[in-house]
Enzyme design. Structure first.
Site, PDB file in Angstrom:
ATOM      1  N   CYS A 112     -32.828   7.599   7.288  1.00  0.00           N
ATOM      2  CA  CYS A 112     -32.483   6.996   8.503  1.00  0.00           C
ATOM      3  C   CYS A 112     -32.019   5.640   8.566  1.00  0.00           C
ATOM      4  O   CYS A 112     -31.043   5.049   8.945  1.00  0.00           O
ATOM      5  CB  CYS A 112     -33.747   7.100   9.437  1.00  0.00           C
ATOM      6  SG  CYS A 112     -34.360   8.541  10.053  1.00  0.00           S
TER       7      CYS A 112
ATOM      8  N   CYS B 228     -37.436   7.742   8.034  1.00  0.00           N
ATOM      9  CA  CYS B 228     -37.454   7.911   6.263  1.00  0.00           C
ATOM     10  C   CYS B 228     -36.119   7.007   5.946  1.00  0.00           C
ATOM     11  O   CYS B 228     -35.390   6.514   6.933  1.00  0.00           O
ATOM     12  CB  CYS B 228     -37.171   9.278   6.047  1.00  0.00           C
ATOM     13  SG  CYS B 228     -35.446   9.914   6.511  1.00  0.00           S
TER      14      CYS B 228
ATOM     15  N   ASP C 203     -47.420 -16.767 -13.263  1.00  0.00           N
ATOM     16  CA  ASP C 203     -47.775 -18.041 -12.867  1.00  0.00           C
ATOM     17  C   ASP C 203     -48.839 -18.694 -13.742  1.00  0.00           C
ATOM     18  O   ASP C 203     -49.813 -17.660 -14.558  1.00  0.00           O
ATOM     19  CB  ASP C 203     -48.296 -18.016 -11.214  1.00  0.00           C
ATOM     20  CG  ASP C 203     -49.105 -19.329 -11.125  1.00  0.00           C
ATOM     21  OD1 ASP C 203     -48.586 -20.374 -11.131  1.00  0.00           O
ATOM     22  OD2 ASP C 203     -50.094 -19.334 -10.678  1.00  0.00           O
TER      23      ASP C 203
END
Length: 793
Positions: A34, A31, A462
């Site tokens: 961590c 997760c 773009d």
């Protein structure tokens, strides 16, 4: 959003990194908490600045002098219970490293998928048996135990393993709460079966509402919570599986990009023999041969031959590029026409394609994954729940109540706190939101996208393939005085029919669409980079059109000048005027006179102007950034309503990344919409990447949202849908936490049995699901109501 540290949210680009920069691949993180823990541990080392990214499982580390070695830093990570190893560096084989990472990610996805379906198959009958008393046959509780045990022991193993790892380092996460809740429900049920009388054959689950009836006053314990122990990890495994698939997809951008290059090259030996070798074996200075239709194997310079190169995949230019001896060419572009001989100037990791690959890798690694609210709160919520359960047990014992009653109250706290609704809050809303999006052709890659859409105030577009169609088309036909439009179009279209050039193909297609059949061409002479001359044969459409059987010259206006053709009054100035407007001007003439002009351009998508207006309505400012020439870019911007001050033309892929980064540095939250390889790095750098589904695979894989139809209006709908899904998730989390806040004190006071807690938990889960299902009613901007509640897009 990033983890709570003072380190940068993104690593420096490859070109900017000092020699002491290190990238580590981190394994075992479950997760965002961590990732934050690893990041804090690394930053605690003297002279180390680290950024850890959960989504890409990587750590970017800058080290000063007299700092820990790479091996020592790996030891720091492994000391926390995670795996670490050096990632691929610039000179390494990026493709091999990317494939190795994909293999590891695929193994994780497979493991979670297997655990989910295994657990689901066992949890479903347990849930039915526990919730439907009429189906509780003699000995059903032992069958339920047998089915639940493998789910708790093997299915939920990732949660138990993460809990032990975190507890060893005095940390708690969402996994801790899941593991303790599942084990509490399972062990309570096991105790009730073995010692509380619930294991007697013929026992049925009593729907007890009062604590006294449930045995919390020291009576019999018949309540089992095996369905909680089986269903909770199953739901959460499904969410983890979906998350792992999204993380693997993020890494596929680099693999797809690297596969775009040519796999083989033709090396011309000293005695003139062509030898086919792997493209990776090409050395600088070798002479290569590229035939029409083949990809150029590496960056180089033309020695002999002329041709047209389709570089749009890398540069975004809509018009193919004419090349001749002395011109530079880029690997992975396509040779459209003539045979070329070239010398290799850059190979391997030095090529433009490899450079774009590093840009994509760096940009993706720099995107900090959203720390979910559940993970952030769990750091406080889990210890508080454990403390409440412990205090509850001690208080009941201190008051002289029976031991089993105190245990029942403490277990009720843990069961009620078990985050079933909390675990469903994000996956269910995401499932419904992404499902509705897929029906509308709007693909959302994962939960991190939702947070990214919230504060978007600038979108970089773009041009080619995003605002425009991305292909050349005949726009206008301007006959000279005394020349019929049909005559000009028929002869020009016929003359261009024998050419392979995309501009010629656009003219021929336009002529056929308007006139039908065209005359045959008796002979054709190509003028490389300029145009063609063709003799239109006597056979054609059978109408005996005047001019057939004569030579037609068509191409750049300079070609007709060189051949001495006469320009009628006003036609040359008209050609200059049209060219300034951003279109490609082609002149056609025969019998010594210029007979007219044809204009070819990459046409604007029908919905682009409406999409730009809709973005502005949502307080999102559009910019247009393109590799095309400035006159073309400004002409397109004027057609769709983009402010000329927000148009940047003639840019390279790395320039697009710089523009996005500059806007972010100015305090903007930036979305990027594009479709080409040249957009991939910018898509990954932006806070929100939006890919057009008609574009390159690497663009879609580097993005957060994909518009399958390629329609620009879909970007508006995608942002709206993502924001709606985010609001739904936040509402779900509010109700899930609200349930815990209200129910835990009641359980601690003995006013709720674990069974009532389980039912309340189920009710909160149903509420979360129903709230999520409202997303199915989302309607896109392009929705047309039929008046009966239905509609079309």
């Amino acid at each position: 959003m990033t983890s709570a540290t003072t380190t940068p949210t993104s690593p420096p680009t490859q070109a900017d990194r000092p020699a002491s920069a290190t990238e580590l691949a981190i394994g075992g993180m479950s997760c965002a908490s961590c990732a934050a823990k690893v990041e804090r541990a690394l930053n605690d080392q003297d002279g180390v600045t680290a950024t850890v990214n959960y989504a890409t499982a990587s750590a970017y580390i800058n080290r000063g002098q007299d700092t820990p070695s790479v091996d020592e830093l790996i030891g720091v990570v492994e000391g926390l219970g995670y795996r670490a190893e050096p990632a691929a560096e610039e000179g390494d084989d990026l493709e091999a490293a990317a494939e190795a990472e994909d293999a590891a990610a695929a193994a994780q996805v497979k493991d979670l998928r297997t655990r989910f379906w295994f657990s689901a198959a066992l949890a479903l009958p347990v849930m039915v048996l526990s919730m439907v008393p009429a189906w509780q046959f003699r000995g059903w509780q032992w069958v339920a135990l047998a089915l639940t045990t493998p789910v708790v022991v093997w299915g939920a193993l990732p949660f138990h393993r993460a809990t032990l790892t975190n507890l060893a380092h005095k940390a708690t996460t969402m996994d801790t709460l899941v593991s303790l809740g599942v084990l509490a429900a399972y062990l309570w049920s096991l105790w009730a079966l073995l010692f509380g009388g619930a294991g007697e054959l013929g026992m049925t689950m009593n729907m007890s509402w009062l604590p006294a009836d449930a045995g919390m006053d020291g009576g019999t314990h018949h309540e089992l919570y095996l369905e909680v122990a089986a269903v909770v990890p199953t739901f959460l495994l499904g969410g983890r599986w979906a998350e792992a698939r999204a993380k693997r997809r993020a890494g596929s951008a680099l693999r797809s990009l690297l596969r775009l290059g040519a796999q083989e090259a033709r090396v011309l030996t000293a005695d003139g023999v062509e030898v086919t070798v792997p493209a990776s074996a090409v050395k600088v200075g070798q002479t290569l041969v590229v035939r029409p239709g083949e990809r150029i194997p590496t960056d180089g310079e033309i020695l002999r031959g002329t041709s047209t190169i389709d570089a749009g995949l890398l540069t975004g230019e809509s018009v193919p590029v004419e090349v001749a001896p002395g011109d530079a060419v880029t690997g992975a572009t396509v040779n459209l026409s003539g045979r070329l001989e070239m010398t290799a100037t850059r190979v391997g990791s030095d090529t433009q394609l490899a450079r774009i690959g590093r840009l994509v890798r760096d940009a993706q690694a720099g995107k900090a994954d959203v720390q979910r609210l559940a993970d952030r709160v769990s750091a406080v919520f889990v210890p508080v729940v454990l403390a409440i359960a412990a205090v509850t047990l001690m208080a009941w014992l201190a008051l002289g109540r029976p031991v089993d009653a105190g245990i029942a109250a403490a277990v009720a706290v843990l069961v009620i706190a078990c985050p079933c609704a909390l675990g469903l809050a994000t996956p269910t809303a995401l499932l419904v939101g992404t499902g509705r999006g897929s029906q509308l052709g709007l693909l959302i890659s994962g939960p991190h996208v939702l947070e990214a859409t919230r504060d978007i105030d600038v979108i970089v577009l773009d041009k080619t393939g995003t605002v425009t169609e991305g292909s050349m088309a005949l726009v206008d036909v301007v006959p000279a005085e005394g020349t019929e439009r049909a005559e000009l179009l028929r002869l020009a279209g016929a003359a261009e029919a024998g050419s392979e050039h995309p501009i010629a193909a656009a003219i021929t297609t336009g002529a056929r669409d308007e006139l039908g059949s065209l005359p045959d061409v008796a002979s054709l002479a190509n003028r490389p980079g300029l145009g063609v001359s063709a003799v239109v044969g006597d056979e054609g459409n059978g109408e005996g059109t005047e001019g057939e059987g004569t030579e037609v010259l068509i191409g750049r206006p300079s070609l007709l000048d060189d051949e001495g053709l006469t320009w009628p009054d006003g036609l040359r100035s008209r050609a200059e005027e049209l060219g300034a407007g951003g279109v490609t001007v082609v002149a056609a003439g025969w019998e010594g006179t210029v007979r007219g002009l044809l204009t070819v351009a990459d046409t604007v998508r029908p919905d682009s102007a409406r999409a730009v207006a809709a973005l502005a309505d949502h307080h999102i400012t559009p910019w247009m950034v393109t590799g095309d020439a400035e006159p073309v870019a400004r002409a397109v911007a004027a057609q769709v309503g983009i402010d000329p001050a927000n148009v940047v033309a003639g840019v390279l892929p790395e320039d697009k990344v710089d523009i996005v980064a500059r806007l972010q540095a100015d305090g903007h939250r930036v979305a990027m919409a594009g479709d080409g390889v040249n957009d991939a790095a910018a898509l990954a750098t932006a806070d929100l990447g939006i890919a057009m589904g008609s574009g390159a695979d690497v663009a879609m894989e580097a993005s957060d949202l994909t518009i399958v139809s390629g329609a620009l209006l879909g970007t508006v709908d995608a942002i709206r849908l993502a924001r709606s899904t985010l609001r739904t998730i936040k509402a779900n989390l509010f109700w899930a936490f609200g349930y815990n806040v209200a129910a835990i004190p009641l359980a601690a006071l003995g006013l709720l049995t674990p069974l009532i807690g389980g039912l309340a938990m189920a009710a909160s889960s149903v509420l979360v699901v129903l709230n999520s299902l409202r997303l199915r009613r989302f309607r896109p901007t392009s929705w047309t109501d039929r008046g009966d509640g239905s509609g079309t897009v």
